[in-house]
Design a protein around this motif. Structure first.
Motif, mmCIF file in Angstrom:
data_model
loop_
_atom_site.group_PDB
_atom_site.id
_atom_site.type_symbol
_atom_site.label_atom_id
_atom_site.label_comp_id
_atom_site.label_asym_id
_atom_site.label_seq_id
_atom_site.Cartn_x
_atom_site.Cartn_y
_atom_site.Cartn_z
ATOM 1 N N ILE A 1 59.513 38.005 90.080
ATOM 2 C CA ILE A 1 59.132 38.702 88.858
ATOM 3 C C ILE A 1 59.682 39.946 88.320
ATOM 4 N N ALA A 2 60.452 40.550 89.403
ATOM 5 C CA ALA A 2 61.152 41.835 89.078
ATOM 6 C C ALA A 2 62.542 41.537 88.217
ATOM 7 N N LEU A 3 62.883 40.073 88.588
ATOM 8 C CA LEU A 3 64.199 39.691 88.108
ATOM 9 C C LEU A 3 63.952 39.073 86.558
ATOM 10 N N ILE B 1 63.055 34.043 84.959
ATOM 11 C CA ILE B 1 62.608 33.088 84.081
ATOM 12 C C ILE B 1 62.703 31.676 84.922
ATOM 13 N N VAL B 2 63.906 31.500 85.576
ATOM 14 C CA VAL B 2 64.099 30.407 86.287
ATOM 15 C C VAL B 2 63.480 30.175 87.530
ATOM 16 N N THR B 3 63.602 31.201 88.386
ATOM 17 C CA THR B 3 62.982 31.245 89.843
ATOM 18 C C THR B 3 61.361 31.388 89.868
ATOM 19 N N THR B 4 60.761 32.151 88.739
ATOM 20 C CA THR B 4 59.289 32.459 88.918
ATOM 21 C C THR B 4 58.494 31.133 89.040
ATOM 22 N N PRO B 5 58.624 30.167 88.168
ATOM 23 C CA PRO B 5 57.627 28.914 88.453
ATOM 24 C C PRO B 5 57.829 28.272 89.577
ATOM 25 N N TRP B 6 59.069 28.150 90.242
ATOM 26 C CA TRP B 6 59.255 27.438 91.457
ATOM 27 C C TRP B 6 58.635 28.263 92.602
ATOM 28 N N VAL B 7 58.681 29.750 92.489
ATOM 29 C CA VAL B 7 57.924 30.605 93.444
ATOM 30 C C VAL B 7 56.354 30.427 93.307
ATOM 31 N N LEU B 8 56.032 30.404 92.143
ATOM 32 C CA LEU B 8 54.569 30.519 92.051
ATOM 33 C C LEU B 8 54.083 29.084 92.292
ATOM 34 N N THR B 9 54.804 28.153 92.260
ATOM 35 C CA THR B 9 54.404 26.795 92.508
ATOM 36 C C THR B 9 54.026 26.683 94.088
ATOM 37 N N GLY B 10 55.259 27.263 94.801
ATOM 38 C CA GLY B 10 55.152 27.495 96.165
ATOM 39 C C GLY B 10 53.914 28.135 96.818
ATOM 40 N N VAL B 11 53.598 29.191 95.734
ATOM 41 C CA VAL B 11 52.292 30.158 96.100
ATOM 42 C C VAL B 11 51.031 29.266 96.027
ATOM 43 N N ARG B 12 50.993 28.506 95.015
ATOM 44 C CA ARG B 12 49.725 27.602 94.548
ATOM 45 C C ARG B 12 49.571 26.652 96.031
ATOM 46 N N ALA B 13 50.894 26.016 96.125
ATOM 47 C CA ALA B 13 50.881 25.169 97.234
ATOM 48 C C ALA B 13 50.221 25.554 98.484
ATOM 49 N N PHE B 14 50.709 26.834 98.890
ATOM 50 C CA PHE B 14 50.385 27.486 100.235
ATOM 51 C C PHE B 14 48.683 27.872 99.868
ATOM 52 N N ALA B 15 48.279 28.386 98.710
ATOM 53 C CA ALA B 15 46.827 28.552 98.572
ATOM 54 C C ALA B 15 46.042 27.341 98.706
ATOM 55 N N MET C 1 52.267 30.451 83.840
ATOM 56 C CA MET C 1 51.744 30.755 84.875
ATOM 57 C C MET C 1 51.168 32.077 85.132
ATOM 58 N N LEU C 2 52.003 33.209 84.505
ATOM 59 C CA LEU C 2 51.883 34.462 84.679
ATOM 60 C C LEU C 2 50.541 34.858 84.155
ATOM 61 N N GLY C 3 50.298 34.148 83.004
ATOM 62 C CA GLY C 3 48.991 34.558 82.040
ATOM 63 C C GLY C 3 47.781 33.759 82.745
ATOM 64 N N ASP C 4 47.795 33.103 83.860
ATOM 65 C CA ASP C 4 46.740 32.482 84.314
ATOM 66 C C ASP C 4 46.054 33.527 85.390
ATOM 67 N N ALA D 1 44.273 32.862 87.736
ATOM 68 C CA ALA D 1 44.465 32.475 89.099
ATOM 69 C C ALA D 1 45.423 32.865 89.831
ATOM 70 N N THR D 2 46.612 32.965 88.989
ATOM 71 C CA THR D 2 47.931 33.372 89.724
ATOM 72 C C THR D 2 47.753 34.815 90.140
ATOM 73 N N TRP D 3 47.104 35.543 89.535
ATOM 74 C CA TRP D 3 46.879 37.099 90.001
ATOM 75 C C TRP D 3 46.016 37.061 91.252
ATOM 76 N N ARG D 4 44.915 36.234 91.323
ATOM 77 C CA ARG D 4 44.199 36.258 92.306
ATOM 78 C C ARG D 4 44.941 35.696 93.674
ATOM 79 N N ASP D 5 45.789 35.038 93.664
ATOM 80 C CA ASP D 5 46.550 34.629 94.338
ATOM 81 C C ASP D 5 47.449 35.840 95.302
ATOM 82 N N LEU D 6 48.166 36.495 94.149
ATOM 83 C CA LEU D 6 48.982 37.494 94.483
ATOM 84 C C LEU D 6 48.023 38.733 95.146
ATOM 85 N N ARG D 7 46.775 39.106 94.693
ATOM 86 C CA ARG D 7 45.857 39.939 95.427
ATOM 87 C C ARG D 7 45.483 39.355 96.816
ATOM 88 N N TRP D 8 45.354 38.077 96.938
ATOM 89 C CA TRP D 8 45.010 37.365 98.331
ATOM 90 C C TRP D 8 46.049 37.537 99.243
#
Length: 421
Positions: A46-48, A55-69, A104-107, A109-116
């Motif tokens: 997100i910082a990048l 822009i390129v890496t965030t969807p892939w990273v968040l997809t991995g976070v969702r898979a982990f959750a 994904m950042l506007g969802d 659920a994404t921010w719930r994952d990041l708080r979790w």
């Protein structure tokens, strides 16, 4: 009848306690590095974003976070019967990196994952580790009492017992027995507490659930309106088609009865006409039934039904199907008629000479894409066939995405959450 066994606080047998301890220990070994890795990669990605790399890496990273959750959701349900709903907003498959990132950042659920994640790497790790340690730690006390104390360094402490000789070693064994007694009751509860904490952080809020209910209410109302319109169409088709032919056939047969003795030749002509009317009525009834629910769909499933649909197309159509099972009948029916409507649009309005259809099922989602090489310009608007498709899919929480620049090509992507039998 299926009986579901839950590994919650109700399971206190020796086998259940041991299984809960092993699961807790294994979970702790995965939780800490997994949560740290997911959280670190997400923050960096997100910082990048301002320099474009994110822009390129965030969807892939968040997809991995969702898979982990989602993996934790599965474990919570299977191990302790704790249901944690997943409420991620669907992202169109053909969305560009910018759209995927900010979608994904506007969802919420994404921010719930990041708080979790920070809680999971701290309190979650401790609760999972305690579930395993509470049963395994007494084993050390028994081993000390059995003679392990002889090889331990001076001043070794087991709990609050200082092990200096055989007597204190027996004290360590007694403490281990007490801990084992408590482990029998608390180990499964600690594992369940871990997942209940996860549910508190990952489950959608009441406001989101209320919004979800509102959307579902609207889609169900659209489904009812669509069903009513379909019934009126069937009634109209029967009245104007098969029913009219059957009435005419009855009148012809009545005339035949009168002419049978007076004018046999005219009677034979009317019989031939009645026979043709019966054949036409039967063909219309078959077409009507096929429009309600094609037999091939009921007998062979969605993949073969779409292949049969492609064979009837007046232009070259390629179909690629990867469905390891069958969805529920209403889902198959909705998907079939959605594909049929999109193909009709491609022939009538797209002026295409080739169509590609792809059906596959991944990650609990039925995905269908229909691409044609026509002139493009397709939009989802009021009164259009695509708007009807969107309403039909919305009944099942499905989504429709259309990419149709001027000059083509046109790609229509449909996604319906479902499981395959």
């Amino acid at each position: 009848m299926t009986i579901e066994t839950k590994s919650g606080s109700g399971r206190t047998g020796v086998r259940g306690v041991g299984l809960a301890a092993v699961r807790g220990l294994g979970l702790a070994l995965v939780t800490l590095p997994g949560a740290v890795l997911c959280f670190t990669l997400t923050v960096v990605s997100i910082a990048l974003i301002p320099i474009g790399v994110g822009i390129v890496t965030t969807p892939w990273v968040l997809t991995g976070v969702r898979a982990f959750a989602d993996w934790r959701r599965v474990l919570a349900a299977q191990w302790c019967g704790v249901r944690i709903p997943s409420a991620y907003r669907p992202i169109p498959k053909d969305a560009n990196p910018w759209g995927r990132t900010f979608g994904m950042l506007g969802d919420p659920a994404t921010w719930r994952d990041l708080r979790w994640l920070p809680v999971d790497m701290t309190a979650g790790f401790v609760s999972a580790l305690l579930a395993g340690a509470l049963l395994l730690y007494p084993l050390e006390g028994f081993a000390i009492a059995a003679g392990l104390w002889r090889v331990l360094p001076d001043g070794y402490w087991y709990g609050f017992v200082s092990v200096t000789g055989q007597a204190s070693a027996l004290g360590a064994g007694a403490l281990g027995l007490v801990l084992l007694f408590f482990a029998h009751f608390f180990t499964p509860r600690l594992l369940e507490a871990h997942f209940r904490l996860t549910r508190v952080l990952l489950a959608p809020s009441q406001g989101e659930l209320a919004e979800r209910v509102r959307v579902l209410t609207e889609t169900r109302r659209d489904a009812v309106d669509t069903s009513a319109a379909e019934l009126r169409r069937i009634e109209r088709d029967l009245h104007d088609g098969a029913q009219a032919r059957l009435v005419a056939m009855g009148m012809d047969l009545g005339t035949v009865e009168v002419l049978l003795e007076k004018d046999p030749e005219q009677a034979r002509q009317l019989l031939a006409q009645a026979r043709q009317s019966s054949a036409d009525a039967l063909a219309e009834l078959r077409d009507l039934v096929r429009g309600i629910h094609p037999p091939v769909l009921a007998e062979r499933g969605l993949g073969d039904a779409v292949r049969a649909l492609a064979l009837r197309m007046p232009l070259a159509t390629e179909v690629d199907v990867d469905l390891p099972g069958r969805a529920d009948e209403p889902v198959e029916s909705a998907a079939y008629f959605a594909v049929s409507e999109v193909l009709t649009n491609a022939v009538k309005h797209g002026h295409a000479d080739r169509i590609w259809i792809d059906l596959h099922h991944r990650d609990g989602m039925l995905r269908i894409s229909v691409t044609d090489n026509g002139k493009g310009g397709a939009v989802i608007g009021a009164g259009s066939g695509l708007a009807g498709v969107e309403r039909r899919l919305g009944t099942f929480d499905g989504v429709l995405a259309v990419s149709s620049p001027a000059g083509g090509p046109t790609m229509v992507t449909m996604e319906i959450p479902c499981v395959l039998s």
